[in-house]
Design an enzyme around this catalytic site. Structure first.
Site, PDB file in Angstrom:
ATOM      1  CG  HIS A  65      -6.185  -4.096   6.747  1.00 23.85           C
ATOM      2  ND1 HIS A  65      -6.832  -4.737   7.766  1.00 23.85           N
ATOM      3  CD2 HIS A  65      -4.864  -4.260   7.002  1.00 23.85           C
ATOM      4  CE1 HIS A  65      -5.938  -5.268   8.600  1.00 23.85           C
ATOM      5  NE2 HIS A  65      -4.744  -5.000   8.149  1.00 23.85           N
ATOM      6  CG  ASN A 138      -4.924  -7.123  12.643  1.00 20.11           C
ATOM      7  OD1 ASN A 138      -5.511  -6.266  12.006  1.00 20.11           O
ATOM      8  ND2 ASN A 138      -3.735  -7.577  12.311  1.00 20.11           N
ATOM      9  CE1 TYR A 348      -0.226   1.459  10.315  1.00 18.99           C
ATOM     10  CE2 TYR A 348      -2.488   1.374   9.570  1.00 18.99           C
ATOM     11  CZ  TYR A 348      -1.358   0.737  10.040  1.00 18.99           C
ATOM     12  OH  TYR A 348      -1.366  -0.615  10.218  1.00 18.99           O
TER      13      TYR A 348
HETATM   14  C1  HEM Z   1       4.895  -1.971  10.831  1.00 19.35           C
HETATM   15  C2  HEM Z   1       4.006  -2.804  10.358  1.00 19.35           C
HETATM   16  C3  HEM Z   1       2.804  -2.308   9.621  1.00 19.35           C
HETATM   17  C4  HEM Z   1       2.728  -1.443   8.586  1.00 19.35           C
HETATM   18  C5  HEM Z   1       3.866  -0.735   7.899  1.00 19.35           C
HETATM   19  C6  HEM Z   1       1.330  -1.317   8.237  1.00 19.35           C
HETATM   20  C7  HEM Z   1       0.846  -0.563   7.202  1.00 19.35           C
HETATM   21  C8  HEM Z   1      -0.468  -0.432   6.861  1.00 19.35           C
HETATM   22  C9  HEM Z   1      -0.976   0.314   5.758  1.00 19.35           C
HETATM   23  C10 HEM Z   1      -0.111   1.088   4.762  1.00 19.35           C
HETATM   24  C11 HEM Z   1      -2.313   0.211   5.762  1.00 19.35           C
HETATM   25  C12 HEM Z   1      -3.284   0.821   4.768  1.00 19.35           C
HETATM   26  C13 HEM Z   1      -3.888   2.016   5.411  1.00 19.35           C
HETATM   27  C14 HEM Z   1      -4.847   2.743   4.524  1.00 19.35           C
HETATM   28  O1  HEM Z   1      -4.581   2.866   3.313  1.00 19.35           O
HETATM   29  O2  HEM Z   1      -5.867   3.249   5.051  1.00 19.35           O
HETATM   30  C15 HEM Z   1      -2.673  -0.576   6.882  1.00 19.35           C
HETATM   31  C16 HEM Z   1      -3.963  -0.860   7.259  1.00 19.35           C
HETATM   32  C17 HEM Z   1      -4.284  -1.500   8.406  1.00 19.35           C
HETATM   33  N1  HEM Z   1      -3.418  -2.085   9.295  1.00 19.35           N
HETATM   34 FE1  HEM Z   1      -1.435  -2.078   9.200  1.00 19.35          FE
HETATM   35  N2  HEM Z   1       0.589  -2.085   9.076  1.00 19.35           N
HETATM   36  C18 HEM Z   1       1.447  -2.706   9.944  1.00 19.35           C
HETATM   37  C19 HEM Z   1       1.123  -3.565  10.938  1.00 19.35           C
HETATM   38  C20 HEM Z   1      -0.150  -3.754  11.406  1.00 19.35           C
HETATM   39  C21 HEM Z   1      -0.493  -4.435  12.616  1.00 19.35           C
HETATM   40  C22 HEM Z   1       0.502  -5.064  13.600  1.00 19.35           C
HETATM   41  C23 HEM Z   1      -1.842  -4.374  12.729  1.00 19.35           C
HETATM   42  C24 HEM Z   1      -2.704  -4.893  13.829  1.00 19.35           C
HETATM   43  C25 HEM Z   1      -2.476  -4.527  15.063  1.00 19.35           C
HETATM   44  C26 HEM Z   1      -2.365  -3.648  11.597  1.00 19.35           C
HETATM   45  C27 HEM Z   1      -3.688  -3.345  11.372  1.00 19.35           C
HETATM   46  C28 HEM Z   1      -4.159  -2.645  10.302  1.00 19.35           C
HETATM   47  C29 HEM Z   1      -5.563  -2.379  10.059  1.00 19.35           C
HETATM   48  C30 HEM Z   1      -6.731  -2.812  10.928  1.00 19.35           C
HETATM   49  C31 HEM Z   1      -5.636  -1.669   8.880  1.00 19.35           C
HETATM   50  C32 HEM Z   1      -6.915  -1.209   8.172  1.00 19.35           C
HETATM   51  C33 HEM Z   1      -7.385   0.127   8.703  1.00 19.35           C
HETATM   52  C34 HEM Z   1      -8.683   0.499   8.016  1.00 19.35           C
HETATM   53  O3  HEM Z   1      -9.687  -0.192   8.258  1.00 19.35           O
HETATM   54  O4  HEM Z   1      -8.688   1.452   7.217  1.00 19.35           O
HETATM   55  N3  HEM Z   1      -1.312  -3.289  10.806  1.00 19.35           N
HETATM   56  N4  HEM Z   1      -1.537  -0.989   7.534  1.00 19.35           N
END
Ligand code: HEM
Length: 492
Positions: A65, A138, A348
């Site tokens: 992202h 999402n 996160y």
């Molecule tokens: C266990 C599974 C998951 C892990 C380990 C994970 C991990 C991460 C990580 C490390 C980031 C980067 C965050 C940052 O640097 O600010 C991220 C961003 C993000 N993830 Fe996940 N994620 C997972 C599953 C999901 C799922 C299922 C969704 C949707 C429901 C999702 C939606 C997002 C979104 C929208 C962002 C961006 C947030 C922003 O705009 O800063 N992720 N995720």
């Protein structure tokens, strides 16, 4: 002079140039040299400070992202759900809470085009009176996998090939051929919805089951859904090529320009509600992120509206350093036992400490807008001004006490240690139902995209057969079409 009054901010700009330490700079063009042609003197502190700041201007991009746009606004309750939750910000219709929202693509880097086929992030930070609630969702209501152990691998498979640095679908099709549970999400990814027109015209979803807890401690499982009031719109391939070729930041620009023109993007928030005691009654597992809750059994109930009416002032401060944290909930809201969600509670905050630093929540965009107090302080970049002498708890000298107890799920947890997959799999039918619900031209586009992807010479015969078998189980005619066009005999 009060040294804490003049925090760095444009409000305290001097009319002349200074160093970061505030000393006047009388020449901001020429390095200090011996004679007019050099060499440059090491004592030119201004030059070194300027370049040292410049060479450190970037922080690590988000691991996923990284490409995103943010905007501010408010969330307003429109329907009373105080019977389901004691959350203060949901207490009554008319209550407004300030928010910041970040939309994003998932796979590609910070400067990548916003027209690529990819899920879109839809992350909302509610600055409530009881702390921040981050709903990090999402645009698709489902996810590819159902166990966080598989998250890094699934992302690696979708990220660019480590050798060529190019995203290659054969890698993704190889990896997910082991994951029939990805089928419903694939039915979004390869559908028209795989490329939203922009951020204003897309749905959002919390994906996971969450819990709402009432004042009396009654727990309901819920799912969150955002629906844009201007409707959902997508880009077909040719449009995406044209739009992306003209401006690779078209969705960021659309969001910014709409807000600047007073055409404020708006979404309605709905929930689906399930009694937690009924969670075993269905032929799917309500905690499975790879499947949805059928809307005929769990109708969408309106809760409120989200309006984005203010652009951010600074991209770095309010987008790059904006840190969402799935762990952030407020009284009246709780997680569910969904394994993926449970792991996200950890992941996160962990990544933010790495990417921004241990005091990331002190940054204005991340800090709560209510009063807060604890003894977690110091460390890199602690800029909180504190003058108390007691920084331990409890103390007879400091009257601060713990807050009133807020309700948590009352259910008894028991079980033996296990590493297993979800028992009640629901891999094929929802994907087939979705395909069957489309008009023929939309079905045809979906088929063509799959034929293209599976036709890649690097997709092995075995993998091609597996996907055709999966899609045949979802919908026999779809499997048949793929098999015919790819010249493969279906195995199902
Ligand atoms: C266990 C599974 C998951 C892990 C380990 C994970 C991990 C991460 C990580 C490390 C980031 C980067 C965050 C940052 O640097 O600010 C991220 C961003 C993000 N993830 Fe996940 N994620 C997972 C599953 C999901 C799922 C299922 C969704 C949707 C429901 C999702 C939606 C997002 C979104 C929208 C962002 C961006 C947030 C922003 O705009 O800063 N992720 N995720």
């Amino acid at each position: 002079m009060d040294p804490y009054k003049h925090r760095p901010s444009s409000a305290y700009n001097t009319p002349f140039w200074t160093t970061n330490a505030g000393a006047p700079v009388w020449n901001n063009k020429s390095s200090m040299t011996v004679g007019s042609r050099g060499p440059v003197l090491l004592e030119d502190y201004q030059l070194i400070e300027k370049l040292a700041n410049f060479t450190r201007e970037r922080i690590p991009e988000r691991v996923v992202h990284s490409r995103g746009a943010s905007a501010k606004g408010f969330f307003e309750v429109t329907h009373d759900i105080s019977n389901l939750t004691c959350a203060d910000f949901l207490r009554a219709p008319g209550v407004r809470t300030p928010v910041i929202v970040r939309f994003s693509t998932v796979i590609h880097e910070r400067g990548s085009p916003e027209t690529l086929r990819d899920p879109r992030g839809f992350a909302v930070k509610f600055y409530t009176r009881e702390g921040n609630f981050d709903l990090v969702g999402n645009n698709f209501p489902v996810f590819f996998i159902r166990d966080a152990m598989e998250f890094p691998d699934s992302i690696h498979a979708m990220k660019p090939n480590p050798k060529t640095n190019i995203q290659e679908y054969w890698r993704m099709l190889d990896y997910f051929s082991h994951h029939p549970e990805s089928l419903l999400t694939m039915s979004f990814f390869f559908d028209d919805e795989g490329i939203p027109q922009d951020y204003r015209h897309m749905n959002g979803s919390g994906v996971h089951a969450y819990s709402l807890i009432s004042k009396t401690g009654k727990q309901h499982l819920i799912k969150w859904h955002w629906r844009p009031t201007c409707g959902m719109k997508n880009l077909l391939e040719e449009e995406a090529i044209r739009v992306g070729g003209t401006c690779h930041s078209h969705a960021t620009k659309d969001l910014y320009d709409s807000i600047a023109a007073g055409n404020f993007p708006e979404w309605k928030l709905f929930i689906q509600v399930m009694d937690v005691d009924h969670e075993d009654r269905f032929d799917f597992d309500p905690l499975d992120t790879t499947t949805t809750w059928p809307e005929d059994l769990f109708p969408l109930q309106p809760v409120g509206r989200l309006v984005l009416d203010k652009n951010i002032d600074n991209f770095f401060a309010e987008n790059e350093m904006l840190a969402f944290d799935v762990g952030h909930i407020v009284p009246g809201i709780w997680y569910s036992d969904d394994k993926m969600l449970q792991t996200r509670i950890f992941a996160y905050a962990d990544t933010q400490r790495h990417r921004i630093g241990p005091n990331y929540k002190m940054l204005p965009v991340n800090a709560p807008k209510c009063a807060y107090h604890n003894n977690h302080h110091d460390g890199y970049m602690n800029f909180m001004h504190r003058d108390e002498e007691v920084n331990y708890f409890p103390s007879r000298l400091d009257p601060v006490r713990t807050a009133e107890k807020s309700p948590i799920p009352p259910r008894v947890l028991a079980g033996k240690r296990e590493r297993v997959v979800i028992e009640k799999e629901n891999n094929f039918k929802p994907a087939g139902d979705r395909y069957r619900s489309w008009a023929p031209d939309r079905q045809e586009r979906f088929v063509c995209r799959w034929v293209n992807a599976l036709g890649d010479p690097r997709v092995t015969h075995e993998i091609r057969n597996i996907w055709i078998a999966y899609w045949s189980q979802a919908d026999r005619s779809l499997g048949q079409k793929l098999a015919t066009r790819l010249n493969v005999r279906p195995t199902m």
